[in-house]
Write a protein that holds these residues in place. Structure first.
Motif, PDB file in Angstrom:
ATOM      1  N   LEU A 346      95.785  72.690  72.615  1.00 53.59           N
ATOM      2  CA  LEU A 346      95.710  72.018  71.330  1.00 53.59           C
ATOM      3  C   LEU A 346      94.348  71.391  70.987  1.00 53.59           C
ATOM      4  N   GLY A 347      93.387  71.061  71.541  1.00 57.89           N
ATOM      5  CA  GLY A 347      92.318  70.963  71.440  1.00 57.89           C
ATOM      6  C   GLY A 347      91.179  71.793  70.721  1.00 57.89           C
ATOM      7  N   GLN A 348      91.695  73.204  71.126  1.00 57.15           N
ATOM      8  CA  GLN A 348      90.715  74.270  70.575  1.00 57.15           C
ATOM      9  C   GLN A 348      91.263  75.353  69.916  1.00 57.15           C
ATOM     10  N   ALA A 349      92.811  75.110  69.742  1.00 57.21           N
ATOM     11  CA  ALA A 349      93.668  76.053  68.826  1.00 57.21           C
ATOM     12  C   ALA A 349      93.338  76.096  67.672  1.00 57.21           C
ATOM     13  N   PRO A 350      93.210  77.358  66.832  1.00 60.06           N
ATOM     14  CA  PRO A 350      92.955  77.475  65.439  1.00 60.06           C
ATOM     15  C   PRO A 350      94.264  76.774  64.933  1.00 60.06           C
ATOM     16  N   ALA A 351      93.844  76.578  63.383  1.00 61.45           N
ATOM     17  CA  ALA A 351      94.863  75.728  62.592  1.00 61.45           C
ATOM     18  C   ALA A 351      96.028  76.739  62.744  1.00 61.45           C
ATOM     19  N   LEU A 352      97.285  75.849  63.118  1.00 58.28           N
ATOM     20  CA  LEU A 352      98.490  76.543  63.356  1.00 58.28           C
ATOM     21  C   LEU A 352      99.799  75.700  62.531  1.00 58.28           C
ATOM     22  N   ARG A 353     100.739  76.310  61.923  1.00 61.66           N
ATOM     23  CA  ARG A 353     101.869  75.356  61.631  1.00 61.66           C
ATOM     24  C   ARG A 353     103.203  76.091  62.163  1.00 61.66           C
ATOM     25  N   PRO A 354     103.440  76.073  63.702  1.00 62.87           N
ATOM     26  CA  PRO A 354     104.620  76.591  63.955  1.00 62.87           C
ATOM     27  C   PRO A 354     105.844  75.974  63.469  1.00 62.87           C
ATOM     28  N   ASP A 355     106.725  77.003  63.558  1.00 67.23           N
ATOM     29  CA  ASP A 355     108.225  76.572  63.003  1.00 67.23           C
ATOM     30  C   ASP A 355     108.843  75.681  64.352  1.00 67.23           C
TER      31      ASP A 355
END
Length: 429
Positions: A346-355
């Motif tokens: 979560l600290g390194q992940a790219p911008a996500l918007r999971p459903d």
């Protein structure tokens, strides 16, 4: 003294009050193996400034729910806590504890809790026993609230093939076939209860050559054993994966359920109730679909393997190297396996918007930082699989302050006869 049990609390104990005296109102006292409203004669065993502990000497007025325990080791063994209660009452106890914990910690008044029962006996597909080779061989569990071994011949909550394996290990020990380095043996059976793999934990600094001989020797204890893996025993303060020293045969199993087939290797985490795996997966994955699902603490892919059928992409995050290897094997093309802790990802992940976000953390729960990081993803749905009511309540309180509401709550009784509580909470925005 005689005291009346007010209620049961998480951990298996009953709560009562000592009589008031000249120093003020009586302090809280905790007693194991009692039931609500029972009148008991008890002896104090421990006094602390804010509470006391006691043991029951006699049940003066037993609860109507009290029954005779089915296991000859109950009360002495530390594994089970509720065998003295009928199963309907066990479920009521767990439901009440979950509701009260949520109300006390998070001010959540849970109005609708769906309860999924389990067969009461022989449900465990994984059982870990202590081994004593000298001065005489014994295999068993620790005694209740001690580190003293209680030898056992059977375990009624374990599967039939595991009980046959316990008998085979005892016979091998009597014939001096169990090497002195062995400290613990974990039995893991497939869904059909027809094949076993053994995880063998040996003393620190056991040479790999000796470990290989141990792996080969224990492979032969019974025909159902398909593979063995030998690990170095960890000390209590070591928080890491144990070092694998040797293996023999095929120390993996194909765990085939109605919903999917999973490769599970020795050392990987998998749910222990062999009757409720499909129910658990169905409650987590059923009725949801979309473009992206995030599966945190993914293990071998119990949920992500099925989620991949209804989501265009699934990202499954797992920290354990052993479980991650199984996750990669089990993941269909739609699922991407990532080896990292949830905090790292979560600290390194790219911008996500999971459903959808699915989180199945250990007993320590998610913690405020992870909850806030997940809220920032703005997922419309979060499914939280919990094995500890206290950390669940703490995390739900955080999620509610961040704009989520509880859209569904389930208690799935993965651990009959024990105090452990597994629950699933669906959160929505």
């Amino acid at each position: 003294m005689q005291i009346k049990i007010e209620k049961l609390i998480y951990g298996g104990d009953g709560l009562a009050r000592l009589p008031a005296d000249e120093h003020g109102p009586g302090k809280t006292v905790f007693l194991p193996f009692v039931l609500e409203s029972e009148q008991v004669e008890a002896t104090l065993t421990e006094q602390k400034p804010g509470f006391a502990r006691a043991r029951v000497e006699n049940i003066v007025e037993p609860s109507p729910a009290r029954i005779e325990a089915a296991c000859p080791y109950f009360l002495r063994c530390g594994g089970c806590h509720y065998q003295h209660a009928n199963y309907k009452t066990q479920l009521e106890i767990k439901s009440a504890i979950l509701r009260e914990t949520l109300l006390r910690t998070a001010k959540i008044g849970l109005t609708d809790l769906q309860v999924r029962a389990s067969p009461e006996w022989n449900y465990r597909n994984r059982t870990r026993l202590k081994v004593q080779v000298e001065p005489e061989f014994a295999v068993g569990y620790y005694k209740f609230r001690s580190h003293e071994l209680l030898p056992v011949e059977q375990c009624p909550i374990s599967s039939p093939v595991i009980n046959r394996a316990i008998a085979a290990i005892r016979q091998g020990g009597r014939n001096n076939q169990i090497p002195h380095e062995v400290r613990e043996i974990e039995f893991f059976t497939d869904a059909a209860d027809s094949a076993l793999i053994l995880e063998i934990y040996c003393t620190h600094k056991t040479p790999r050559t000796d470990a290989q001989l141990i792996a080969e020797k224990l492979m032969s204890i019974m025909s159902e054993v398909k593979g063995t893996a030998v690990f170095e025993e960890l000390s209590p303060n070591q928080n890491r994966e144990p070092k694998r020293l040797a293996e023999f045969g095929t120390p993996t199993t194909d765990y085939i359920t109605k919903q999917a087939s999973y490769q599970v290797s020795a050392g990987s985490f998998f749910q222990v109730n062999r009757f409720l795996v499909d129910d658990l997966v169905g409650l987590v994955t059923g009725g949801v679909s979309g473009k992206l699902a995030l599966d945190l603490y993914a293990g071998v892919g119990l949920f992500s393997t099925v989620l991949a059928r209804s989501f265009a992409q699934v990202i499954a995050v797992e920290a354990s190297q052993t479980s991650y290897s199984d996750l990669r094997h089990n993941a269909p093309p739609e699922a991407k396996a990532v080896r990292a802790t949830t905090e790292q990802y979560l600290g390194q992940a790219p911008a996500l918007r999971p459903d959808l976000v699915v989180a199945d953390p250990p007993r320590s729960g998610l913690g405020e930082n992870v909850c806030r990081s997940l809220a920032k993803l703005d997922a419309p749905r979060i499914t939280y699989v919990s094995c500890d009511p206290s950390t669940l309540a703490r995390d739900l309180r955080t999620f509610l302050t961040l704009g989520y509401r509880i859209a569904g709550a389930h208690l799935v009784d993965l651990f009959p006869q024990t105090y452990h509580i597994e629950s699933i909470f669906h959160l929505a925005r």
